[in-house]
Design a protein around this motif. Structure first.
Motif, PDB file in Angstrom:
ATOM      1  N   CYS A  29      -9.428  -0.310  -1.348  1.00 21.22           N
ATOM      2  CA  CYS A  29      -9.597   0.089  -0.352  1.00 21.22           C
ATOM      3  C   CYS A  29      -9.551   1.808  -0.502  1.00 21.22           C
ATOM      4  O   CYS A  29     -10.457   2.368   0.316  1.00 21.22           O
ATOM      5  N   ASN A  30      -8.921   2.184  -1.277  1.00 22.40           N
ATOM      6  CA  ASN A  30      -8.805   3.517  -1.506  1.00 22.40           C
ATOM      7  C   ASN A  30     -10.164   4.248  -2.035  1.00 22.40           C
ATOM      8  O   ASN A  30     -10.679   5.222  -1.253  1.00 22.40           O
ATOM      9  N   TRP A  90       0.926  -1.175   0.026  1.00 19.35           N
ATOM     10  CA  TRP A  90      -0.028   0.000   0.061  1.00 19.35           C
ATOM     11  C   TRP A  90       0.816   1.314   0.172  1.00 19.35           C
ATOM     12  O   TRP A  90       0.601   2.128  -0.888  1.00 19.35           O
ATOM     13  N   GLY A  91       1.795   1.267   0.791  1.00 22.32           N
ATOM     14  CA  GLY A  91       2.715   2.579   1.094  1.00 22.32           C
ATOM     15  C   GLY A  91       3.507   2.627   0.038  1.00 22.32           C
ATOM     16  O   GLY A  91       3.860   3.942  -0.238  1.00 22.32           O
ATOM     17  N   GLU A  92       4.058   1.725  -0.742  1.00 18.16           N
ATOM     18  CA  GLU A  92       4.998   1.896  -1.848  1.00 18.16           C
ATOM     19  C   GLU A  92       4.259   2.052  -3.206  1.00 18.16           C
ATOM     20  O   GLU A  92       4.701   3.011  -4.107  1.00 18.16           O
ATOM     21  N   HIS A  93       2.997   1.720  -3.444  1.00 17.72           N
ATOM     22  CA  HIS A  93       2.292   1.810  -4.691  1.00 17.72           C
ATOM     23  C   HIS A  93       1.071   2.775  -4.849  1.00 17.72           C
ATOM     24  O   HIS A  93       0.624   2.866  -5.838  1.00 17.72           O
ATOM     25  N   ARG A  94       0.758   3.161  -3.810  1.00 18.87           N
ATOM     26  CA  ARG A  94      -0.467   4.302  -3.911  1.00 18.87           C
ATOM     27  C   ARG A  94       0.291   5.487  -4.704  1.00 18.87           C
ATOM     28  O   ARG A  94       1.504   5.807  -4.467  1.00 18.87           O
ATOM     29  N   ASP A 105      -6.405   9.936  -6.678  1.00 22.95           N
ATOM     30  CA  ASP A 105      -5.955   9.506  -5.528  1.00 22.95           C
ATOM     31  C   ASP A 105      -6.944  10.263  -4.493  1.00 22.95           C
ATOM     32  O   ASP A 105      -6.717  11.396  -4.217  1.00 22.95           O
ATOM     33  N   ASN A 106      -7.715   9.443  -3.800  1.00 24.96           N
ATOM     34  CA  ASN A 106      -8.516   9.759  -2.768  1.00 24.96           C
ATOM     35  C   ASN A 106      -7.835  10.150  -1.339  1.00 24.96           C
ATOM     36  O   ASN A 106      -8.511  10.663  -0.558  1.00 24.96           O
ATOM     37  N   ASP A 107      -6.780   9.849  -1.281  1.00 26.28           N
ATOM     38  CA  ASP A 107      -6.068  10.365  -0.192  1.00 26.28           C
ATOM     39  C   ASP A 107      -5.786  11.985  -0.256  1.00 26.28           C
ATOM     40  O   ASP A 107      -5.566  12.581   0.584  1.00 26.28           O
ATOM     41  N   ILE A 108      -5.672  12.577  -1.524  1.00 21.77           N
ATOM     42  CA  ILE A 108      -5.773  13.907  -1.577  1.00 21.77           C
ATOM     43  C   ILE A 108      -7.293  14.377  -1.303  1.00 21.77           C
ATOM     44  O   ILE A 108      -8.084  14.712  -2.021  1.00 21.77           O
TER      45      ILE A 108
END
Length: 340
Positions: A285-286, A7-11, A126-129
């Motif tokens: 997940c995202n 997850w941390g490497e490829h998002r 990217d929904n983390d943004i």
């Protein structure tokens, strides 16, 4: 069981945008030059955060929209230079859709004409943004400015949709555009399709059209080269994020979209230490978390959009990733984060 360490490497942390638009609205970001590129760029997450801060300081609820409308095409880099040569509004909007990747990565844009309305849509993949309200308002404002370049009278015939709740700005937007403002899963500006044939003045048909075609072709080649330089895992994740809930995301469909065989795709992902299954899980997940905490869609509909066969499989996966059920995640809202 935790979400895979991949997850941390490829998002989509490498998402970028050229930095000049931020400078145009009074911001300042850390600049870098992408491999094989010439335009200074910055992280898309930093860009969105800077815009939020600028908007928060302004008393004008339409500050970002007005900044977008007034933005010079030159501030959009090579894409803006190409748009300045477009012979008609239709050609300009099509070029914006086709070549958006020359200005910003990890985004989905579309241009559609249905009946008597033309629509341009935009969203960051990217929904983390998040939050990214200012970014969406600036971007649609830029499109509105392009429309006005060809049709100065068009401002009062546009309708808008945002992926965020406009809140107090809804009335200001409705008054400004004299059109409805609604919420949607993406950011959309629509206008009468009859305006697509409007030409810029003055018009020097042959020379301008030829230069425009050459510029668009050069940008297309640049975007294609940049895309092929990306690791296969990044291209797969981008494809999954853009297609999920809209188009098939099975391995055959994604391999076909990328122009390779299923076997070749699997081999390339193996070389990078990941798998199609892991990338699909990251995407689910995202996107699923965003749908849970930012929408009121029924659980079963979210499960179906993510490609789960039933609600039970959906619930089991999210409980494994987050240590909480989808219902608990929705109740807690965005306070719940991914466990890595």
């Amino acid at each position: 069981m935790l979400l895979p360490a991949i997850w941390g490497e490829h998002r989509m942390q490498g998402a970028w945008i050229i930095s000049r638009p931020l400078s145009a609205v009074g911001g300042k970001g850390v600049e870098d030059v992408p491999e094989g590129g010439t335009a200074p760029v910055m992280q898309l997450s930093d860009f969105a955060a800077c815009l939020e801060a600028i908007a928060a300081r302004s008393p004008d609820p339409l500050a970002m929209w007005r900044a977008g409308e007034a933005m010079h095409l030159a501030d959009m880099g090579g894409l803006g230079c190409a748009l300045a040569l477009a012979p008609t509004l239709g050609a300009a909007i099509k070029a914006l859709q086709r070549c958006f990747g020359a200005m910003q990565s990890a985004s989905a844009v579309a241009f559609e004409v249905e009946d008597d309305r033309a629509s341009f849509s935009y969203r960051i993949l990217d929904n983390d943004i998040w939050p990214r309200r200012a970014d969406s308002e600036l971007t649609l404002g830029v499109v509105a400015g392009i429309i006005r370049r060809f049709a100065p009278d068009a401002e009062r015939v546009c309708s808008l949709a945002f992926e965020h709740e406009p809140g107090a700005a809804r009335t200001s937007f409705a008054t400004h555009t004299a059109g409805p403002v609604r919420m949607s899963e993406t950011n959309i500006i629509s206008f009468p399709a009859r305006l697509l044939d409007r030409g810029a003045e003055p018009v020097s048909v042959s020379d301008t059209s030829r230069a425009f075609r050459d510029a668009v072709q050069a940008l297309g080649a640049q975007i294609r080269a940049d895309w092929l330089r990306q690791p296969t895992s990044h291209r797969v994740l981008h494809t999954l994020m853009s297609r999920i809930g809209r188009d098939p995301i099975d391995q055959d469909a994604v391999a076909s979209h990328l122009g390779v065989s299923r076997r070749t795709l699997r081999r390339q992902l193996d070389t990078e230490g990941t798998s199609f299954h892991e990338l699909t899980e990251i995407c689910r997940c995202n996107v699923g978390h965003a749908l849970l905490v930012r929408s009121e869609l029924p659980m079963i509909e979210i499960a179906m959009r993510l490609g789960y066969s039933d609600h039970t499989a959906f619930s089991r996966a999210f409980s494994r990733w987050f240590g909480a059920s989808p219902r608990e995640l929705r109740k807690a809202g965005s306070a719940v984060r991914v466990t890595t």
